[in-house]
Write a protein that holds these residues in place. Structure first.
Motif, PDB file in Angstrom:
ATOM      1  N   UNK A 160      30.389 -55.312 -57.794  1.00 37.35           N
ATOM      2  CA  UNK A 160      30.481 -53.855 -57.687  1.00 37.35           C
ATOM      3  C   UNK A 160      31.907 -53.318 -57.602  1.00 37.35           C
ATOM      4  N   UNK A 161      32.812 -54.052 -56.959  1.00 37.38           N
ATOM      5  CA  UNK A 161      34.186 -53.554 -56.837  1.00 37.38           C
ATOM      6  C   UNK A 161      34.895 -53.548 -58.188  1.00 37.38           C
ATOM      7  N   UNK A 162      34.532 -54.472 -59.071  1.00 41.10           N
ATOM      8  CA  UNK A 162      35.145 -54.516 -60.407  1.00 41.10           C
ATOM      9  C   UNK A 162      34.707 -53.346 -61.276  1.00 41.10           C
ATOM     10  N   UNK A 163      33.504 -52.845 -61.030  1.00 43.36           N
ATOM     11  CA  UNK A 163      32.959 -51.790 -61.869  1.00 43.36           C
ATOM     12  C   UNK A 163      33.073 -50.401 -61.252  1.00 43.36           C
ATOM     13  N   UNK A 164      33.457 -50.312 -59.982  1.00 42.39           N
ATOM     14  CA  UNK A 164      33.544 -49.019 -59.309  1.00 42.39           C
ATOM     15  C   UNK A 164      34.440 -48.058 -60.089  1.00 42.39           C
ATOM     16  N   UNK A 165      33.881 -46.899 -60.433  1.00 41.98           N
ATOM     17  CA  UNK A 165      34.628 -45.873 -61.159  1.00 41.98           C
ATOM     18  C   UNK A 165      34.754 -46.135 -62.651  1.00 41.98           C
ATOM     19  N   UNK A 166      34.198 -47.231 -63.141  1.00 45.30           N
ATOM     20  CA  UNK A 166      34.310 -47.591 -64.557  1.00 45.30           C
ATOM     21  C   UNK A 166      33.153 -46.992 -65.364  1.00 45.30           C
ATOM     22  N   UNK A 167      33.455 -46.646 -66.605  1.00 44.65           N
ATOM     23  CA  UNK A 167      32.419 -46.214 -67.538  1.00 44.65           C
ATOM     24  C   UNK A 167      31.762 -47.456 -68.121  1.00 44.65           C
ATOM     25  N   UNK A 168      30.421 -47.448 -68.148  1.00 43.50           N
ATOM     26  CA  UNK A 168      29.669 -48.576 -68.679  1.00 43.50           C
ATOM     27  C   UNK A 168      28.587 -48.064 -69.626  1.00 43.50           C
ATOM     28  N   UNK A 169      28.092 -48.989 -70.431  1.00 43.25           N
ATOM     29  CA  UNK A 169      26.949 -48.714 -71.302  1.00 43.25           C
ATOM     30  C   UNK A 169      25.911 -49.772 -70.964  1.00 43.25           C
ATOM     31  N   UNK A 170      24.747 -49.321 -70.472  1.00 40.40           N
ATOM     32  CA  UNK A 170      23.675 -50.230 -70.089  1.00 40.40           C
ATOM     33  C   UNK A 170      22.395 -49.820 -70.803  1.00 40.40           C
ATOM     34  N   UNK A 171      21.461 -50.762 -70.867  1.00 40.83           N
ATOM     35  CA  UNK A 171      20.160 -50.424 -71.437  1.00 40.83           C
ATOM     36  C   UNK A 171      19.092 -51.151 -70.646  1.00 40.83           C
ATOM     37  N   UNK A 172      17.911 -50.564 -70.677  1.00 41.97           N
ATOM     38  CA  UNK A 172      16.808 -51.159 -69.949  1.00 41.97           C
ATOM     39  C   UNK A 172      15.581 -50.291 -70.051  1.00 41.97           C
ATOM     40  N   UNK A 173      14.631 -50.552 -69.160  1.00 44.53           N
ATOM     41  CA  UNK A 173      13.366 -49.835 -69.137  1.00 44.53           C
ATOM     42  C   UNK A 173      13.290 -48.995 -67.868  1.00 44.53           C
ATOM     43  N   UNK A 174      12.836 -47.773 -68.011  1.00 47.12           N
ATOM     44  CA  UNK A 174      12.707 -46.868 -66.873  1.00 47.12           C
ATOM     45  C   UNK A 174      11.516 -47.311 -66.031  1.00 47.12           C
ATOM     46  N   UNK A 175      11.775 -47.603 -64.739  1.00 45.31           N
ATOM     47  CA  UNK A 175      10.707 -48.035 -63.835  1.00 45.31           C
ATOM     48  C   UNK A 175      10.074 -46.864 -63.110  1.00 45.31           C
ATOM     49  N   UNK A 176      10.880 -45.942 -62.644  1.00 50.42           N
ATOM     50  CA  UNK A 176      10.342 -44.760 -61.979  1.00 50.42           C
ATOM     51  C   UNK A 176      11.332 -43.622 -62.132  1.00 50.42           C
ATOM     52  N   UNK A 177      10.838 -42.424 -61.925  1.00 48.32           N
ATOM     53  CA  UNK A 177      11.682 -41.237 -62.054  1.00 48.32           C
ATOM     54  C   UNK A 177      11.333 -40.265 -60.933  1.00 48.32           C
ATOM     55  N   UNK A 178      12.361 -39.642 -60.365  1.00 44.15           N
ATOM     56  CA  UNK A 178      12.170 -38.715 -59.253  1.00 44.15           C
ATOM     57  C   UNK A 178      12.965 -37.438 -59.508  1.00 44.15           C
ATOM     58  N   UNK A 179      12.308 -36.309 -59.227  1.00 41.73           N
ATOM     59  CA  UNK A 179      12.979 -35.014 -59.352  1.00 41.73           C
ATOM     60  C   UNK A 179      12.725 -34.240 -58.060  1.00 41.73           C
ATOM     61  N   UNK A 180      13.823 -33.779 -57.431  1.00 45.32           N
ATOM     62  CA  UNK A 180      13.731 -32.967 -56.220  1.00 45.32           C
ATOM     63  C   UNK A 180      14.388 -31.630 -56.538  1.00 45.32           C
ATOM     64  N   UNK A 181      13.583 -30.636 -56.939  1.00 47.14           N
ATOM     65  CA  UNK A 181      14.141 -29.358 -57.391  1.00 47.14           C
ATOM     66  C   UNK A 181      15.001 -28.637 -56.352  1.00 47.14           C
ATOM     67  N   UNK A 182      14.628 -28.712 -55.082  1.00 48.67           N
ATOM     68  CA  UNK A 182      15.374 -27.998 -54.039  1.00 48.67           C
ATOM     69  C   UNK A 182      16.815 -28.488 -53.972  1.00 48.67           C
TER      70      UNK A 182
END
Length: 122
Positions: A44-66
């Motif tokens: 994690x320290x090597x990637x902190x603040x770095x731009x990355x390109x990842x791919x995968x499958x969406x497991x869950x999604x959450x939306x909190x409008x407030x």
């Protein structure tokens, strides 16, 4: 064909090839240029603040409008990472490619707390 014509044609072919390679390098459908979620979680320290390109499958999604919060979990070969987005949430089960910045709430002794990706494009 004269020597000058052959050199001109060769230069045009090389320029076209270079342009094609540069255009394809930014294409999300090519099998290179991705960072694995496992690698991000392991260092994690090597990637902190770095731009990355990842791919995968969406497991869950959450939306909190407030709170105007939209987050989904991206699974890549058994490793999960939270992805915060300002855009539309992808459907659960959908395969996605994400570009974003790696962020952590805190890093203590090389361990990340609250590691996530702040999506810049999908």
């Amino acid at each position: 064909m004269t020597e000058g014509c052959r050199d001109g044609a060769r230069r045009i072919r090389h320029a076209f090839l270079l342009l094609t390679v540069l255009l394809l390098a930014g294409c999300d459908y090519l099998p290179f240029g991705f960072t694995s979620v496992t690698e991000i979680l392991a260092h994690p320290t090597s990637f902190e603040g770095q731009d990355v390109k990842v791919r995968g499958t969406v497991k869950d999604a959450t939306k909190v409008p407030i709170l105007d919060l939209k987050v989904y979990t991206l699974e890549d070969h058994g490793a999960d990472v939270a992805v915060f987005t300002d855009g539309a949430l992808p459907a659960v089960g959908q395969s996605v490619t994400v570009r974003g910045k790696v962020e952590s709430t805190a890093i203590i002794n090389g361990r990340s707390l609250g590691l996530h990706i702040r999506e810049t494009s999908q």
